[in-house]
Design a protein around this motif. Structure first.
Motif, PDB file in Angstrom:
ATOM      1  N   ARG A 414       0.863  -1.172   0.000  1.00 25.47           N
ATOM      2  CA  ARG A 414       0.000   0.000   0.000  1.00 25.47           C
ATOM      3  C   ARG A 414       0.910   1.234   0.000  1.00 25.47           C
ATOM      4  O   ARG A 414       1.653   1.465   0.943  1.00 25.47           O
ATOM      5  N   ASP A 415       0.861   2.007  -1.078  1.00 27.00           N
ATOM      6  CA  ASP A 415       1.820   3.085  -1.297  1.00 27.00           C
ATOM      7  C   ASP A 415       1.152   4.450  -1.245  1.00 27.00           C
ATOM      8  O   ASP A 415       0.037   4.642  -1.748  1.00 27.00           O
ATOM      9  N   SER A 416       1.866   5.417  -0.675  1.00 30.24           N
ATOM     10  CA  SER A 416       1.408   6.799  -0.679  1.00 30.24           C
ATOM     11  C   SER A 416       1.614   7.393  -2.065  1.00 30.24           C
ATOM     12  O   SER A 416       2.598   7.093  -2.747  1.00 30.24           O
ATOM     13  N   VAL A 417       0.696   8.262  -2.481  1.00 34.70           N
ATOM     14  CA  VAL A 417       0.859   8.899  -3.789  1.00 34.70           C
ATOM     15  C   VAL A 417       2.067   9.825  -3.808  1.00 34.70           C
ATOM     16  O   VAL A 417       2.523  10.238  -4.882  1.00 34.70           O
ATOM     17  N   ALA A 418       2.630  10.149  -2.638  1.00 34.70           N
ATOM     18  CA  ALA A 418       3.863  10.939  -2.595  1.00 34.70           C
ATOM     19  C   ALA A 418       5.026  10.164  -3.201  1.00 34.70           C
ATOM     20  O   ALA A 418       6.048  10.758  -3.572  1.00 34.70           O
ATOM     21  N   THR A 434      -3.824  10.213  -0.443  1.00 34.62           N
ATOM     22  CA  THR A 434      -4.374   8.931  -0.860  1.00 34.62           C
ATOM     23  C   THR A 434      -3.289   7.855  -0.880  1.00 34.62           C
ATOM     24  O   THR A 434      -2.115   8.135  -1.125  1.00 34.62           O
ATOM     25  N   THR A 435      -3.689   6.604  -0.594  1.00 39.37           N
ATOM     26  CA  THR A 435      -2.789   5.464  -0.762  1.00 39.37           C
ATOM     27  C   THR A 435      -3.350   4.546  -1.848  1.00 39.37           C
ATOM     28  O   THR A 435      -4.565   4.512  -2.083  1.00 39.37           O
ATOM     29  N   ILE A 436      -2.441   3.836  -2.509  1.00 42.83           N
ATOM     30  CA  ILE A 436      -2.803   2.948  -3.612  1.00 42.83           C
ATOM     31  C   ILE A 436      -2.435   1.519  -3.221  1.00 42.83           C
ATOM     32  O   ILE A 436      -1.285   1.239  -2.854  1.00 42.83           O
TER      33      ILE A 436
END
Length: 454
Positions: A414-418, A434-436
């Protein structure tokens, strides 16, 4: 001296004859001269008429009804598409069975097409402004088109076109390279067809659509690439090409693959060449290193005008003449990424994060070894999609591995859009936390990369 005197005597004799030439002989000379000039002018006129005829034929192709263009198509090139007034293309380069990875490519292609039609083309009739090209090298024929068209709504008939690249200028080893040298080239297990594929996606596809626009009268602008393993898992409810056009984007991608080390020395070679040949006319927009995101270009949208611009063409032609795609198996991902980093303005590059997309390269056991299933922040079924995918992997005995390795194994993230191209995703402030959710393998969308991710 004898030679000199003889030459002088001949000159005196000629001058004497000129003085005593009769008026009739002068007229004969002028008549002969006029005849010569007439013949030369006639030849020039024939050439001009020939060019005018060619232009007339092109005008017929551009403005005639579709039936007339279809009739003339064979007089042009067998590998030209039927005339259409659409400005967008979705392209596949497909085969029925993969010669390198030994997989059932036809089944993958049909699954990809099913999802493409379901989640984009038939939503709000998006098919009306796009042609789906399936390029191949002899694997498909008209009966395949009929089978595919039966899978989709009747109103979409004619959306798919088959183009056979075999024995065309777009599918051959360049004349300055020798195909018999393959055993000496890097990774000789990758055959000539594979290297032709790299050249097609890196360079020749842009030449193809430029030629088609010129000779058939089409006006293709945006090209979207899909692979047979490209799966669009959530709906795109807006016109993605219009979205690109309204914002002035020249290039868009969905995922990062960190493999830009492969081009560092080669790009340095090109930079030296460009500075020498172009001088002050050469300028790149952004410096990049081997640590930067490579645009995972199994899915992208590119503006044909950008890739046909002078600076980009100068770079692509350099790579082509040096034979890097054949001798070194330099892949189209790093070439395309290098061109975009170097010459596209930052504001004209975009990363889509709203829809769910999957692309994996599989190992010999059918398990993902490189790629990602990356969910979109607009996909309300993201959690369910990932859970179903993981279950499918477990049923296939594919091992999940979330250990910290240089080349990560198959794992859920789960990755941060940063860390997902903050320079290029152009998200509104409320979405920047948001996280992806993703399933990944290999050096794809690595964590904690920040602006190195684009």
């Amino acid at each position: 001296m004898v030679a000199y005197r003889e030459h002088g005597n001949r000159n005196r004799l000629f001058n004497s004859r000129q003085k005593h030439r009769s008026p009739l002989s002068s007229k004969a000379f002028l008549l002969k001269l006029n005849t010569t000039v007439f013949v030369a002018l006639a030849l020039v006129l024939i050439c001009l008429l020939s060019n005018l005829y060619d232009n007339y034929i092109t005008s017929i192709q551009t403005f005639a009804p579709i039936s007339s263009v279809d009739t003339r198509r064979k007089e042009l090139r067998e590998y030209y598409p039927t005339y259409c007034n659409k400005t967008n293309a979705i392209i596949y380069l497909a085969q029925k069975s993969h010669k390198v990875y030994l997989r059932n490519s036809l089944a993958l292609l049909e699954n990809s097409l099913d999802l493409l039609f379901k989640n984009y083309l038939i939503i709000d009739d998006h098919y009306k402004n796009v042609t789906v090209f399936i390029f191949h090298t002899g694997d498909f024929n008209a009966s395949d088109i009929e089978i595919w068209e039966d899978r989709f709504p009747a109103k979409t008939k004619g959306t798919i076109q088959l183009i056979n690249l075999l024995n065309t200028p777009y599918w051959k080893v360049p004349s300055w390279l020798n195909e018999e040298d393959l055993p000496k080239w890097r990774n000789p297990e990758f055959n000539i067809g594979y290297r032709n594929m790299i050249r097609w996606y890196a360079i020749r596809m842009w030449d193809y659509f430029a030629e088609v626009n010129l000779n058939v009268g089409t006006n293709f602008k945006y090209i979207m690439r899909m692979d047979e393993e490209s799966f669009l898992h959530s709906p795109i409810r807006y016109d993605i090409f219009q979205y690109m056009s309204k914002r002035g984007y020249d290039y868009a991608y969905r995922t990062c693959s960190y493999e830009m080390n492969a081009i560092q020395q080669i790009f340095h070679n090109y930079t030296s060449h460009a500075r020498l040949t172009l001088g002050s006319r050469w300028k790149k927009n952004r410096h990049f290193t081997g640590a930067h995101c490579g645009f995972y270009n199994n899915w992208f949208i590119g503006n044909l005008n950008f890739f046909r611009s002078d600076n980009v063409q100068n770079m692509l032609n350099f790579f082509d003449r040096e034979g890097y795609m054949y001798r070194d198996r330099l892949n189209d991902l790093v070439i395309q990424t290098g061109a975009v980093y170097a010459f596209a303005e930052t504001k004209r590059i975009h990363r889509f994060l709203d829809f769910s997309y999957e692309h994996f390269t599989l190992d010999k056991d059918g398990c993902p070894k490189w790629g990602a299933l990356s969910t979109g922040y607009m996909d309300k079924s993201a959690e369910e999609l990932v859970a179903h995918f993981v279950k499918k992997l477990e049923d296939a005995n594919c091992t999940m591995d979330d250990s910290k390795r240089v080349v990560p194994g198959l794992h859920v993230s789960r990755d941060s859009v940063a860390d997902l191209s903050p320079t290029y995703h152009h998200l509104k402030p409320k979405l920047r936390t948001t996280t992806i959710l993703s399933v990944k393998a290999g050096r794809v969308d690595l964590p904690n990369r920040g602006e190195l991710s684009g």
